[in-house]
Design a protein around this motif. Structure first.
Motif, PDB file in Angstrom:
ATOM      1  N   UNK A  41      44.950  35.344  36.550  1.00  0.00           N
ATOM      2  CA  UNK A  41      43.672  35.108  36.061  1.00  0.00           C
ATOM      3  C   UNK A  41      43.854  36.893  36.859  1.00  0.00           C
ATOM      4  N   UNK A  42      43.969  36.637  38.487  1.00  0.00           N
ATOM      5  CA  UNK A  42      44.249  37.918  38.930  1.00  0.00           C
ATOM      6  C   UNK A  42      45.238  38.524  39.167  1.00  0.00           C
ATOM      7  N   UNK A  43      46.295  37.821  38.280  1.00  0.00           N
ATOM      8  CA  UNK A  43      47.968  37.934  38.225  1.00  0.00           C
ATOM      9  C   UNK A  43      47.720  38.887  37.147  1.00  0.00           C
ATOM     10  N   UNK A  47      47.707  44.327  36.615  1.00  0.00           N
ATOM     11  CA  UNK A  47      48.503  45.514  36.263  1.00  0.00           C
ATOM     12  C   UNK A  47      47.622  45.639  34.349  1.00  0.00           C
ATOM     13  N   UNK A  48      46.221  44.815  34.043  1.00  0.00           N
ATOM     14  CA  UNK A  48      46.078  45.419  33.138  1.00  0.00           C
ATOM     15  C   UNK A  48      45.151  46.436  32.813  1.00  0.00           C
ATOM     16  N   UNK A  49      45.146  47.324  32.629  1.00  0.00           N
ATOM     17  CA  UNK A  49      44.315  48.833  31.961  1.00  0.00           C
ATOM     18  C   UNK A  49      42.796  48.243  31.064  1.00  0.00           C
TER      19      UNK A  49
END
Length: 274
Positions: A41-43, A47-49
């Motif tokens: 989830x952190x990964x 890079x999620x906007x």
């Protein structure tokens, strides 16, 4: 099923579903699963906007409204790419099956000439074919032999080898060996044993696997044009590039109808041969 009896001076022996060691291992497994989930989830969030994610429903509704009604007049330009797509799937399946059959016999433990050398090589070929997606095969082949239908046909063929060979060699390993021994006892040669004892047992599975793979290849062939390998994907790429969403919707309709028809043909053929 394993269990233990715990002794209690007041209530007597009590049965436990798992031993203390098994319970500890179970909780350890759950803990590691939670840690892996948090890490993934952190990964993903890295890079999620999220501003784009929150705006996604509005964008989807906007694009969806532009797709309807589909450009029905555009269908006249899709017949030739559709025919190319069917040819890519059919020819690619034939190539894949033709190569997969001998590979399957070399990979099966009861028909391979050498379990130490030949079988590992055959299994390596199967794994290599299955591990690379047809779109990646097409991308490589377009770079090697240039864009066009040939790259698509070979890409589908290379992808089909591993799928067909894996299922077929498993069917070969599951045959009734008593029939093989009976034919061999008549003095038949190796080729005759395969022809009269093995092939009749795996023939229904062979036809079922081949038709199923052709059905899958129909779907995969529709997108190979996105990398220049011909078929409907070329028209889809052109329509997406020009933001012609009603044309995209028409292509989706054609793909859907084609897949439904291929599913029906595949089901009828499997019913006939199995």
């Amino acid at each position: 099923m394993t269990g233990t009896l715990s002794t209690d001076t007041t209530s007597g022996p009590a049965w436990q579903y798992r031993t203390p060691r098994q319970s500890l291992l179970q909780w350890l497994g759950w803990f590691l699963l939670v840690v892996l989930t948090v890490f993934c989830w952190q990964l993903m969030n890295e890079n999620t906007i999220w501003a784009f994610v929150s705006d996604a429903p509005d964008q989807a509704m906007d694009i969806g409204s532009r797709m309807f009604p589909p450009a029905w007049g555009y269908i006249g330009q899709l017949w030739e790419p559709l025919w190319d797509t069917i040819n890519i799937a059919t020819l690619g399946t034939l190539i894949g099956v033709a190569i997969a059959v001998p590979v399957a016999f070399l990979a099966a433990s009861n028909t391979t000439p050498s379990t130490r050398f030949v079988r590992p090589l055959a299994l390596l070929l199967i794994v290599t074919s299955r591990s690379i997606n047809s779109l990646i095969w097409a991308l490589l082949l377009v770079a090697i032999i240039g864009p066009g239908l040939l790259a698509g046909v070979i890409a589908i063929g290379l992808r089909s080898i591993g799928f067909v060979a894996k299922l077929l060699y498993e069917a070969i390993e599951e045959i009734d060996f008593n029939q093989v021994e009976a034919v061999r006892a008549t003095g038949a040669s190796g080729a005759q044993v395969i022809d009269y004892a093995i092939v009749p047992q795996i023939l229904p599975a062979f036809w079922g696997i081949s038709v199923f793979r052709w059905d899958i290849n129909i779907r995969e062939s529709t997108i190979l044009g996105l990398v220049g390998a011909g078929g409907l994907g070329i028209q889809l790429s052109a329509s997406l590039a020009t933001l012609a969403w009603n044309q995209v919707a028409m292509i989706f309709v054609v793909i859907l109808v084609t897949v439904v028809i291929s599913e029906w043909v595949s089901a009828r053929v499997r019913q006939a041969v199995i």
